[in-house]
Design a protein around this motif. Structure first.
Motif, PDB file in Angstrom:
ATOM      1  N   VAL A  41      41.291  94.349  82.370  1.00  0.00           N
ATOM      2  CA  VAL A  41      42.469  94.042  81.557  1.00  0.00           C
ATOM      3  C   VAL A  41      42.185  94.483  80.129  1.00  0.00           C
ATOM      4  N   GLN A  42      43.167  95.097  79.474  1.00  0.00           N
ATOM      5  CA  GLN A  42      42.924  95.732  78.182  1.00  0.00           C
ATOM      6  C   GLN A  42      42.970  94.787  76.983  1.00  0.00           C
ATOM      7  N   VAL A  43      43.796  93.752  77.053  1.00  0.00           N
ATOM      8  CA  VAL A  43      43.999  92.870  75.902  1.00  0.00           C
ATOM      9  C   VAL A  43      43.988  91.415  76.343  1.00  0.00           C
ATOM     10  N   GLY A  44      43.254  90.601  75.607  1.00  0.00           N
ATOM     11  CA  GLY A  44      43.255  89.167  75.829  1.00  0.00           C
ATOM     12  C   GLY A  44      44.142  88.473  74.802  1.00  0.00           C
ATOM     13  N   VAL A  45      45.093  87.684  75.282  1.00  0.00           N
ATOM     14  CA  VAL A  45      45.964  86.887  74.417  1.00  0.00           C
ATOM     15  C   VAL A  45      45.369  85.485  74.379  1.00  0.00           C
ATOM     16  N   VAL A  46      44.794  85.113  73.241  1.00  0.00           N
ATOM     17  CA  VAL A  46      44.041  83.857  73.158  1.00  0.00           C
ATOM     18  C   VAL A  46      45.017  82.703  72.942  1.00  0.00           C
ATOM     19  N   THR A  47      45.072  81.812  73.902  1.00  0.00           N
ATOM     20  CA  THR A  47      46.038  80.716  73.870  1.00  0.00           C
ATOM     21  C   THR A  47      45.492  79.453  73.212  1.00  0.00           C
ATOM     22  N   HIS A  48      44.194  79.217  73.343  1.00  0.00           N
ATOM     23  CA  HIS A  48      43.592  78.007  72.798  1.00  0.00           C
ATOM     24  C   HIS A  48      42.083  78.195  72.774  1.00  0.00           C
ATOM     25  N   ALA A  49      41.363  77.172  72.329  1.00  0.00           N
ATOM     26  CA  ALA A  49      39.907  77.265  72.210  1.00  0.00           C
ATOM     27  C   ALA A  49      39.240  76.103  72.934  1.00  0.00           C
ATOM     28  N   TYR A  50      38.100  76.371  73.524  1.00  0.00           N
ATOM     29  CA  TYR A  50      37.282  75.286  74.058  1.00  0.00           C
ATOM     30  C   TYR A  50      36.991  74.284  72.931  1.00  0.00           C
ATOM     31  N   THR A  51      37.039  73.013  73.240  1.00  0.00           N
ATOM     32  CA  THR A  51      36.654  71.988  72.275  1.00  0.00           C
ATOM     33  C   THR A  51      35.139  71.908  72.231  1.00  0.00           C
ATOM     34  N   SER A  52      34.578  72.011  71.034  1.00  0.00           N
ATOM     35  CA  SER A  52      33.127  72.068  70.861  1.00  0.00           C
ATOM     36  C   SER A  52      32.657  70.998  69.877  1.00  0.00           C
ATOM     37  N   TYR A  53      31.487  70.468  70.153  1.00  0.00           N
ATOM     38  CA  TYR A  53      30.816  69.530  69.255  1.00  0.00           C
ATOM     39  C   TYR A  53      29.380  69.999  69.057  1.00  0.00           C
ATOM     40  N   GLY A  54      28.924  69.979  67.811  1.00  0.00           N
ATOM     41  CA  GLY A  54      27.557  70.380  67.516  1.00  0.00           C
ATOM     42  C   GLY A  54      26.843  69.336  66.674  1.00  0.00           C
ATOM     43  N   PHE A  55      25.513  69.309  66.774  1.00  0.00           N
ATOM     44  CA  PHE A  55      24.705  68.303  66.085  1.00  0.00           C
ATOM     45  C   PHE A  55      23.409  68.915  65.554  1.00  0.00           C
ATOM     46  N   LEU A  56      23.019  68.499  64.376  1.00  0.00           N
ATOM     47  CA  LEU A  56      21.710  68.785  63.803  1.00  0.00           C
ATOM     48  C   LEU A  56      21.005  67.454  63.609  1.00  0.00           C
ATOM     49  N   ALA A  57      19.974  67.207  64.392  1.00  0.00           N
ATOM     50  CA  ALA A  57      19.253  65.931  64.350  1.00  0.00           C
ATOM     51  C   ALA A  57      17.853  66.138  63.782  1.00  0.00           C
ATOM     52  N   GLU A  58      17.418  65.213  62.929  1.00  0.00           N
ATOM     53  CA  GLU A  58      16.084  65.262  62.334  1.00  0.00           C
ATOM     54  C   GLU A  58      15.278  64.046  62.778  1.00  0.00           C
ATOM     55  N   PHE A  59      14.110  64.312  63.357  1.00  0.00           N
ATOM     56  CA  PHE A  59      13.230  63.265  63.855  1.00  0.00           C
ATOM     57  C   PHE A  59      12.009  63.149  62.940  1.00  0.00           C
ATOM     58  N   LYS A  60      11.584  61.912  62.675  1.00  0.00           N
ATOM     59  CA  LYS A  60      10.398  61.681  61.852  1.00  0.00           C
ATOM     60  C   LYS A  60       9.444  60.747  62.586  1.00  0.00           C
ATOM     61  N   GLY A  61       8.158  61.185  62.636  1.00  0.00           N
ATOM     62  CA  GLY A  61       7.126  60.393  63.291  1.00  0.00           C
ATOM     63  C   GLY A  61       5.895  60.284  62.419  1.00  0.00           C
ATOM     64  N   GLU A  62       4.722  60.577  62.989  1.00  0.00           N
ATOM     65  CA  GLU A  62       3.473  60.457  62.224  1.00  0.00           C
ATOM     66  C   GLU A  62       2.449  61.420  62.809  1.00  0.00           C
ATOM     67  N   THR A  63       1.741  62.141  61.942  1.00  0.00           N
ATOM     68  CA  THR A  63       0.694  63.023  62.438  1.00  0.00           C
ATOM     69  C   THR A  63      -0.497  62.189  62.922  1.00  0.00           C
ATOM     70  N   ALA A  64      -1.188  62.737  63.910  1.00  0.00           N
ATOM     71  CA  ALA A  64      -2.388  62.093  64.448  1.00  0.00           C
ATOM     72  C   ALA A  64      -3.169  63.137  65.218  1.00  0.00           C
ATOM     73  N   HIS A  65      -4.451  62.869  65.425  1.00  0.00           N
ATOM     74  CA  HIS A  65      -5.304  63.775  66.192  1.00  0.00           C
ATOM     75  C   HIS A  65      -4.901  63.718  67.659  1.00  0.00           C
ATOM     76  N   ALA A  66      -4.724  64.894  68.265  1.00  0.00           N
ATOM     77  CA  ALA A  66      -4.260  64.967  69.637  1.00  0.00           C
ATOM     78  C   ALA A  66      -5.267  64.406  70.633  1.00  0.00           C
ATOM     79  N   GLY A  67      -6.555  64.344  70.236  1.00  0.00           N
ATOM     80  CA  GLY A  67      -7.567  63.850  71.158  1.00  0.00           C
ATOM     81  C   GLY A  67      -7.632  62.333  71.224  1.00  0.00           C
ATOM     82  N   PRO A  68      -8.047  61.677  70.149  1.00  0.00           N
ATOM     83  CA  PRO A  68      -8.286  60.238  70.230  1.00  0.00           C
ATOM     84  C   PRO A  68      -7.055  59.352  70.150  1.00  0.00           C
ATOM     85  N   CYS A  69      -5.901  59.869  69.711  1.00  0.00           N
ATOM     86  CA  CYS A  69      -4.734  59.000  69.523  1.00  0.00           C
ATOM     87  C   CYS A  69      -4.193  58.543  70.880  1.00  0.00           C
TER      88      CYS A  69
END
Length: 418
Positions: free
Chosen positions: A205-233
């Motif tokens: 098909v040569q031309v698309g007639v755009v009738t509407h748009a998918y409803t979209s939601y986006g998120f940017l999340a920030e997580f905070k923890g604590e550094t530690a040694h991967a061995g003994p922790c």
């Protein structure tokens, strides 16, 4: 040349602009990596501005770097008909995404010049800044500012991975304009775009007639923890922000599969962490994800599950979390009169056409909040996009270009206010 139903764009001239654009900001073979406000973005902006001026357009740049080229009409007291898209690309972008819409708008103006036709209303073309969001989050940042969704100061402070801010980079490349952002009347907005989906190509098909748009939601999340040694922790003492973010993105991917049978989609698109090194637990991470569905109610349900998943991922990893940014767009946003007009123009020009929704985000989504808006799709091979193998031929794009030309002329020349 005179204006008539047989008027067509100059395809060879249009294609020459596509090929010139493809020389700027080359990425992987055949593709582009022209991120917003990079040196490559400055170069294509300079070329675009030169093309606009050669076409007799007056050029202005607003405070978020949107570039407008104006062609005066018979009655310049009337609000202009606007058309355009974006020239920035993804990190592994193609040669057509967004670019076809900007250069197609330019070709429309050049064709009007060839025809010697002055429309009743002025016509403007636009390059929107940072549509992709590949360097500065969120996507469609500058069109969102134009629509009044994002504050100017907030936009200028958006950071990039390299430490620069949106405002600083606008100034550095010389595109921190003086024109106010938005706050002016538009008659209508048209955006030509490759489909970024496989339907038109698969059905020939040569031309698309755009009738509407998918409803979209986006998120940017920030997580905070604590550094530690991967061995003994001990496991019960760990506060691993990277794991929290990773759990969220896996959950989001699973959510998409839950809705896949009805066309739902979800994407975990970004994960960054610090220190992000072997032998140490990361105390900071950010994740970006989104969900989308053709049914607005299903999309809202998916978004609510993501919000719960963000908190659950943080709690399981012993981290705190903050949603730094969220966005929502889509739905029944396109103007029925403009959509019907595009359909009529495609039929009168003898092109095969079909109705279909837009599944990707576009600047048109924000413009629909301030003026009547419509989109025209052209085929792209196998629906491949945001990929250096993105492909469309002259023959794929030509019908959409001519539908844009005639749709814009019809809108700009109509009598009356409505």
């Amino acid at each position: 040349m005179t204006l008539s139903a047989s008027s067509r764009v100059n395809l060879e001239r249009f294609w020459s602009t596509i090929e010139r654009s493809a020389e700027i900001g080359k990425g992987r073979e055949g593709g582009l990596s022209r991120l917003a406000l990079s040196d490559a973005d400055k170069e294509i902006r300079d070329v675009f501005v030169a093309w606009c001026r050669e076409a007799g357009l007056s050029v202005s740049v607003d405070q978020v770097g949107n570039i407008f080229g104006r062609r005066e009409g018979q009655d310049n007291s009337l609000p202009p008909v606007l058309m355009g898209s974006h020239l920035d690309t993804q990190a592994n972008g193609g040669r057509f995404d967004g670019i076809v819409g900007v250069l197609g708008a330019l070709e429309t103006v050049r064709t009007l010049n060839d025809l010697g036709h002055v429309t009743r209303r002025p016509i403007e073309i636009v390059n929107w800044t940072n549509e992709e969001g590949a360097r500065f989050s969120p996507p469609m940042l500058a069109s969102g500012c134009f629509a009044g969704t994002y504050p100017l100061d907030w936009a200028h402070k958006r950071p990039s991975d390299d430490g620069a801010t949106f405002g600083e980079e606008l100034r550095r490349i010389g595109y921190l304009g003086e024109a106010p952002v938005g706050s002016r009347e538009l008659d209508a907005y048209f955006e030509l775009h490759i489909e970024q989906g496989p339907v038109l190509d698969a059905e020939k098909v040569q031309v698309g007639v755009v009738t509407h748009a998918y409803t979209s939601y986006g998120f940017l999340a920030e997580f905070k923890g604590e550094t530690a040694h991967a061995g003994p922790c001990a496991m019960d003492l760990r506060r691993n922000a990277l794991i929290a973010a990773a759990r969220l993105l896996v959950t989001v991917d699973d959510l998409g599969w839950d809705y896949a049978a009805t066309g739902g989609k979800s994407t975990g698109s970004r994960l960054v962490a610090w220190p992000n090194k072997a032998g140490i637990i990361s105390d900071w991470a950010q994740a970006i994800c989104d969900v989308r569905h053709d049914d607005p109610r299903a999309a809202a349900a998916m978004a609510e599950r993501v919000r719960r998943a963000i908190g659950e991922a943080a709690a399981r990893a012993g981290c705190s979390v903050e949603i730094l940014d969220s966005w929502n767009w889509g739905g029944a946003i396109f103007d029925p009169e403009l959509v019907s007009g595009i359909r009529r123009q495609a039929a009168s020009l003898g092109y095969t056409h079909r109705d279909l929704p837009s599944q990707a985000g576009h600047d048109a989504y924000f413009l629909a909040r301030v003026c009547p808006t419509a989109m025209i799709f052209t085929p792209c091979r196998d629906g491949i996009t945001h990929n250096n193998n993105e492909l469309a031929t002259r023959e794929d794009i030509e019908p959409g270009l001519n539908v844009l030309l005639h749709s814009v002329i019809a809108r700009a020349d109509r009598q009356g206010v409505l």
